[in-house]
Design a protein around this motif. Structure first.
Motif, PDB file in Angstrom:
ATOM      1  N   VAL A   1      -5.575  12.114  -3.593  1.00 21.09           N
ATOM      2  CA  VAL A   1      -5.296  12.190  -2.162  1.00 21.09           C
ATOM      3  C   VAL A   1      -5.206  13.629  -1.653  1.00 21.09           C
ATOM      4  CG1 VAL A   1      -4.265   9.922  -1.891  1.00 21.09           C
ATOM      5  CG2 VAL A   1      -2.821  11.820  -2.614  1.00 21.09           C
TER       6      VAL A   1
ATOM      7  N   LYS B   1       6.639   3.236  -2.364  1.00 19.29           N
ATOM      8  CA  LYS B   1       6.531   4.599  -2.911  1.00 19.29           C
ATOM      9  C   LYS B   1       7.835   5.336  -2.646  1.00 19.29           C
ATOM     10  CE  LYS B   1       1.529   4.672  -2.390  1.00 19.29           C
ATOM     11  NZ  LYS B   1       0.401   5.039  -1.521  1.00 19.29           N
TER      12      LYS B   1
ATOM     13  N   GLU C   1       0.830  -1.213   0.000  1.00 17.90           N
ATOM     14  CA  GLU C   1       0.000   0.000   0.000  1.00 17.90           C
ATOM     15  C   GLU C   1       0.864   1.263   0.000  1.00 17.90           C
ATOM     16  OE1 GLU C   1      -2.917   0.004   3.103  1.00 17.90           O
ATOM     17  OE2 GLU C   1      -3.817   1.882   2.440  1.00 17.90           O
TER      18      GLU C   1
ATOM     19  N   GLU D   1      -1.141   7.893 -12.019  1.00 13.48           N
ATOM     20  CA  GLU D   1      -1.944   9.121 -11.925  1.00 13.48           C
ATOM     21  C   GLU D   1      -1.315  10.334 -12.606  1.00 13.48           C
ATOM     22  OE1 GLU D   1      -2.925   9.502  -7.749  1.00 13.48           O
ATOM     23  OE2 GLU D   1      -3.640   7.441  -7.639  1.00 13.48           O
TER      24      GLU D   1
ATOM     25  N   GLU E   1      -6.995  -1.372  -7.436  1.00 13.40           N
ATOM     26  CA  GLU E   1      -7.170  -0.816  -6.076  1.00 13.40           C
ATOM     27  C   GLU E   1      -8.648  -0.815  -5.713  1.00 13.40           C
ATOM     28  OE1 GLU E   1      -5.204   2.989  -5.641  1.00 13.40           O
ATOM     29  OE2 GLU E   1      -3.471   2.352  -6.825  1.00 13.40           O
TER      30      GLU E   1
ATOM     31  N   GLN F   1       3.540  11.492  -2.351  1.00 11.07           N
ATOM     32  CA  GLN F   1       4.477  10.717  -1.522  1.00 11.07           C
ATOM     33  C   GLN F   1       5.877  10.671  -2.141  1.00 11.07           C
ATOM     34  OE1 GLN F   1       1.557   7.406  -0.635  1.00 11.07           O
ATOM     35  NE2 GLN F   1       2.600   7.430   1.323  1.00 11.07           N
TER      36      GLN F   1
ATOM     37  N   HIS G   1       4.505  -1.035  -6.508  1.00 10.77           N
ATOM     38  CA  HIS G   1       3.665   0.179  -6.558  1.00 10.77           C
ATOM     39  C   HIS G   1       4.370   1.263  -5.769  1.00 10.77           C
ATOM     40  CE1 HIS G   1      -0.089   2.554  -6.477  1.00 10.77           C
ATOM     41  NE2 HIS G   1       0.140   2.777  -5.213  1.00 10.77           N
TER      42      HIS G   1
END
Ligand code: G3I
Length: 374
Positions: free
Chosen positions: A281, A80, A76, A161, A266, A120, A113
């Motif tokens: 986010v 990153k 999750e 994204e 997701e 992030q 991921h």
């Protein structure tokens, strides 16, 4: 016995009769229930997001559920850039390495991921002024991280994204520093560093027509440059009662027509009030009356709607199983979901197939039923 309990027992009995239940596992919170990964093993992988506690195996109940239900996982947060590459010349590989070992021990393939995402990012990367230094960060990051997990992860969300809702490119630090070619360049670098790994572009709302058109253009740009892209991730952060089934089906067909696989990367279905759709986010919502309506329990009517939406989604996935590589839920249980903290902190959400006590919900049995009937 209330209606829902009766319903669960009934469906469970039917499914057990039809397919045989898996063996009991000691300490298993949901022992004796059917398995998602077994039910869908001929169709596509069934994944979950894993948080740090789960990767560190601190929660035995989650651990047995994960091994029983899933054959794919996406970290999750820990891969990153902010976490895996905290300083210019320092990488933090301990937890990602642990994740790889965890996957090997449990027959779970890992989706990395994510290599390039505007969110992030480590603080040092945001402070880089010169384009040359930024380019060095960009390519070192991809080469080092993708190179380390070569042959160890099955796939990477190479770029995450990069698009706005209207299909244009997001004004991210990557676009500003490197121009629109950064997407193709990221795939080129990832393909070089990790030749056997499947490479995905991942986004939310890219089943919506305008954003989908931008996404298709992005994919075509990569392909036209002679660079490899293997798939597109549709995140699937949708809202109960408002799942865009028609757009999802059109998207599966249009993306597959480009010669790539589709993954639902997701998946979760929001049940709480929200005044916008998607998963940006940075978007937040004001607290206020009625914002957290199901603190004590989810009403039966919403529970049934959730089950119905998941049932119809999986019917669609089965219909197009030849085009779909993987369906990953964004969390193991409702208690783990990021939607308890976004876009308003401290709410009680119910977006997944397992409840806070690690028990399967009516939606779980519907998904099993769809998979068993085919
Ligand atoms: O680890 C720190 C902890 O040290 C600190 O005390 C705490 C205080 O807030 O924050 C912790 O970090 C949080 C992190 O999750 C780990 O729990 C961050 O604040 C929080 O922002 C972060 O949220 C993640 C979010 O991405 C951030 O961008 C969610 O867990 C994660 O589910 C979510 O996942 C994204 C996908 O990567 C991309 N698509 C959308 C999806 C949902 O937003």
């Amino acid at each position: 016995m209330n209606t829902l309990m009766f319903y669960c027992c009934h469906v469970l009995a039917a499914v057990c009769l039809n397919m045989g239940c898996i063996a009991q596992t000691s300490g298993n919170a949901a022992a004796g229930i059917p398995s998602l990964k077994e039910t869908y093993k001929a169709d596509f992988l069934i994944g979950t997001a894993l948080n740090t506690g789960q990767i560190n195996e601190r929660d035995q109940r989650a651990g047995s559920l994960i091994a029983q239900q899933f054959n794919a996982a996406t970290p999750e947060n820990i891969m990153k850039a902010q976490l895996i590459h905290p300083e210019w010349d320092r990488y933090a590989f301990d937890l990602p390495d642990k994740l790889i070992q965890y996957g090997n021990r449990n027959g779970i393939v890992i989706n990395g991921h994510t290599l390039i995402w505007h969110s992030q990012l480590p603080a040092f990367a945001r402070r880089i002024q010169s384009v040359d230094s930024f380019r060095t960060f960009f390519s070192d990051h991809i080469k080092t991280v993708a190179g380390r997990y070569k042959g160890k992860v099955q796939s990477w969300d190479v770029v995450n994204e990069a698009l706005n809702e209207d299909g244009s490119m997001r004004r991210s630090v990557f676009l500003q520093q490197l121009g629109p070619g950064f997407v193709t360049e990221a795939f080129r670098l990832a393909a070089e560093a990790s030749p056997g790994t499947q490479l995905y572009y991942n986004d939310y709302n890219n089943e919506q027509p305008a954003k989908r058109a931008g996404c298709i253009q992005l994919i075509k740009n990569i392909q036209t440059a002679g660079v490899r892209i293997d798939g597109v991730g549709i995140q699937g952060h949708w809202h109960v009662g408002k799942v865009p089934f028609k757009n999802i089906e059109e998207s599966i067909l249009q993306y597959a027509a480009l010669g790539i696989k589709v993954a639902f990367t997701e998946l979760d279905l929001e049940v709480l009030p929200r005044n916008f759709q998607g998963a940006d986010v940075n978007q937040r919502m004001q607290e206020g009356a009625g914002i957290d309506p199901y603190k004590d329990a989810l009403p039966d009517s919403v529970q049934l709607q959730l089950a119905q939406d998941y049932e119809n989604l999986f019917k669609l996935f089965i219909k197009h199983r030849d085009k779909i590589a993987r369906v990953t839920f964004w969390g193991v249980t409702d208690g783990d979901s990021w939607l308890n903290g976004w876009p308003v902190r401290g709410r009680t959400n119910y977006p997944l197939l397992f409840d806070r006590n690690y028990q399967p919900k009516p939606a779980f049995y519907k998904v099993i039923e769809v998979g068993s009937r085919k």
